[in-house]
Design a protein around this motif. Sequence first.
Motif, PDB file in Angstrom:
ATOM      1  N   GLN A 143      10.275   0.556  -1.622  1.00 13.56           N
ATOM      2  CA  GLN A 143       9.262   0.026  -2.525  1.00 13.56           C
ATOM      3  C   GLN A 143       7.925   0.739  -2.344  1.00 13.56           C
ATOM      4  O   GLN A 143       7.218   1.016  -3.322  1.00 13.56           O
ATOM      5  N   MET A 144       7.581   1.068  -1.108  1.00 11.74           N
ATOM      6  CA  MET A 144       6.337   1.800  -0.850  1.00 11.74           C
ATOM      7  C   MET A 144       6.369   3.188  -1.479  1.00 11.74           C
ATOM      8  O   MET A 144       5.349   3.673  -1.984  1.00 11.74           O
ATOM      9  N   ASN A 145       7.525   3.845  -1.463  1.00 11.42           N
ATOM     10  CA  ASN A 145       7.637   5.157  -2.101  1.00 11.42           C
ATOM     11  C   ASN A 145       7.362   5.079  -3.594  1.00 11.42           C
ATOM     12  O   ASN A 145       6.748   5.980  -4.175  1.00 11.42           O
ATOM     13  N   ARG A 146       7.801   4.002  -4.235  1.00 10.35           N
ATOM     14  CA  ARG A 146       7.544   3.847  -5.668  1.00 10.35           C
ATOM     15  C   ARG A 146       6.090   3.459  -5.939  1.00 10.35           C
ATOM     16  O   ARG A 146       5.505   3.882  -6.944  1.00 10.35           O
ATOM     17  N   ASN A 212       8.305   8.794   6.271  1.00 10.99           N
ATOM     18  CA  ASN A 212       9.359   8.520   5.306  1.00 10.99           C
ATOM     19  C   ASN A 212       8.791   8.094   3.959  1.00 10.99           C
ATOM     20  O   ASN A 212       9.560   7.884   3.008  1.00 10.99           O
ATOM     21  N   VAL A 213       7.471   7.919   3.883  1.00  4.94           N
ATOM     22  CA  VAL A 213       6.783   7.688   2.611  1.00  4.94           C
ATOM     23  C   VAL A 213       5.907   8.919   2.377  1.00  4.94           C
ATOM     24  O   VAL A 213       4.703   8.904   2.652  1.00  4.94           O
ATOM     25  N   PRO A 214       6.472  10.031   1.887  1.00  7.85           N
ATOM     26  CA  PRO A 214       5.737  11.305   1.875  1.00  7.85           C
ATOM     27  C   PRO A 214       4.512  11.293   0.970  1.00  7.85           C
ATOM     28  O   PRO A 214       3.518  11.978   1.268  1.00  7.85           O
ATOM     29  N   VAL A 215       4.547  10.546  -0.143  1.00  4.42           N
ATOM     30  CA  VAL A 215       3.396  10.543  -1.047  1.00  4.42           C
ATOM     31  C   VAL A 215       2.191   9.905  -0.371  1.00  4.42           C
ATOM     32  O   VAL A 215       1.065  10.432  -0.420  1.00  4.42           O
ATOM     33  N   LEU A 216       2.400   8.778   0.291  1.00  8.32           N
ATOM     34  CA  LEU A 216       1.307   8.121   1.001  1.00  8.32           C
ATOM     35  C   LEU A 216       0.818   8.971   2.165  1.00  8.32           C
ATOM     36  O   LEU A 216      -0.390   9.054   2.428  1.00  8.32           O
ATOM     37  N   TYR A 217       1.739   9.609   2.860  1.00  9.24           N
ATOM     38  CA  TYR A 217       1.359  10.477   3.984  1.00  9.24           C
ATOM     39  C   TYR A 217       0.485  11.636   3.504  1.00  9.24           C
ATOM     40  O   TYR A 217      -0.561  11.939   4.092  1.00  9.24           O
ATOM     41  N   ASP A 218       0.895  12.289   2.416  1.00 11.77           N
ATOM     42  CA  ASP A 218       0.108  13.413   1.890  1.00 11.77           C
ATOM     43  C   ASP A 218      -1.228  12.935   1.334  1.00 11.77           C
ATOM     44  O   ASP A 218      -2.248  13.642   1.449  1.00 11.77           O
ATOM     45  N   LEU A 219      -1.254  11.753   0.718  1.00 13.84           N
ATOM     46  CA  LEU A 219      -2.508  11.237   0.177  1.00 13.84           C
ATOM     47  C   LEU A 219      -3.523  10.977   1.285  1.00 13.84           C
ATOM     48  O   LEU A 219      -4.713  11.310   1.135  1.00 13.84           O
TER      49      LEU A 219
END
Length: 292
Positions: A143-146, A212-219
């Motif tokens: 859900q966090m990935n979405r 494992n949540v790459p979008v949040l990590y990169d942000l």
Amino acid sequence: MSEVWLWLAVLSALGAFWAAVWLAPAWARRDRISRRMEHRYHGVSGSEVDEPQGWLLRFAERALGTGVLASDFREVDEALSRTALSRERIVLTYSLACWVLPLALGLAGLLIYGPLGGLAGLALTFVLARRIIRKRGEQAEAQMNREAVALCQLMRMFLETGMTLERAFRTLAQQAGPLMPVLIRHIDTFNRRIDAGMDRSRALAELGRNRNVPVLYDLTIILRQTGVLGTGAGEAINALIQRANEIERARLQEAASKVSAKMSAVMVLCMLPALMILIAGPGLVSFSELLR
């Protein structure tokens, strides 16, 4: 039968004592944090921070961090951390769900059904509790990935209007709950750390520590670099959103291809026998009549 009720009463009393000693300080801290966050959002400044953890929590973490329980607790801790639970709730959930509940059901099964029932209840609850916790962590992570893509879009919009990073996260905490029900809890944790005086770079690193949540990590990396270098983050966030959309599109295509394979299996198992009966049924009936 009277012994069973006696043991259940003893276990209930122990559970009530555990909750009174363990949960009351956590509830008090959560109430103070909620009041402080509400005051902060209305412009009232303050400098109070959370009180030190209770002695029971420190003892439990020290006991769970050593010996044979360390690896087991580490796995449960990683799964529950994805749901943004506090340390008190994580330790409490692990203690109750992974040890107290299996032992209680094992004892109840022993008293009611004998040694075999007690062993079955203990083993089943011991394994099932960990599988449920692990599954809950995986669902929260998916859900966090979405939700991270929506977070990137909102952060780009807020930063382009000249809003500060702290103000943007506080606005998200107030208004983006229905849009990001899981990620909003991590944003609340970030706001509490900032209010408690933690450095912004460190708080961002804690927010995006799950790779494992790459979008949040990169942000979070982009926001940390923006704070250090003083450059704009709009173009970098746009590129991150485009890459996240491409990854999501590939995931949906893969899911669609798997659906076609599943539907083929369903047709073979369910529709093919009915079709064979419909086509070959009259011939079999006629053949059976000829044999008579």
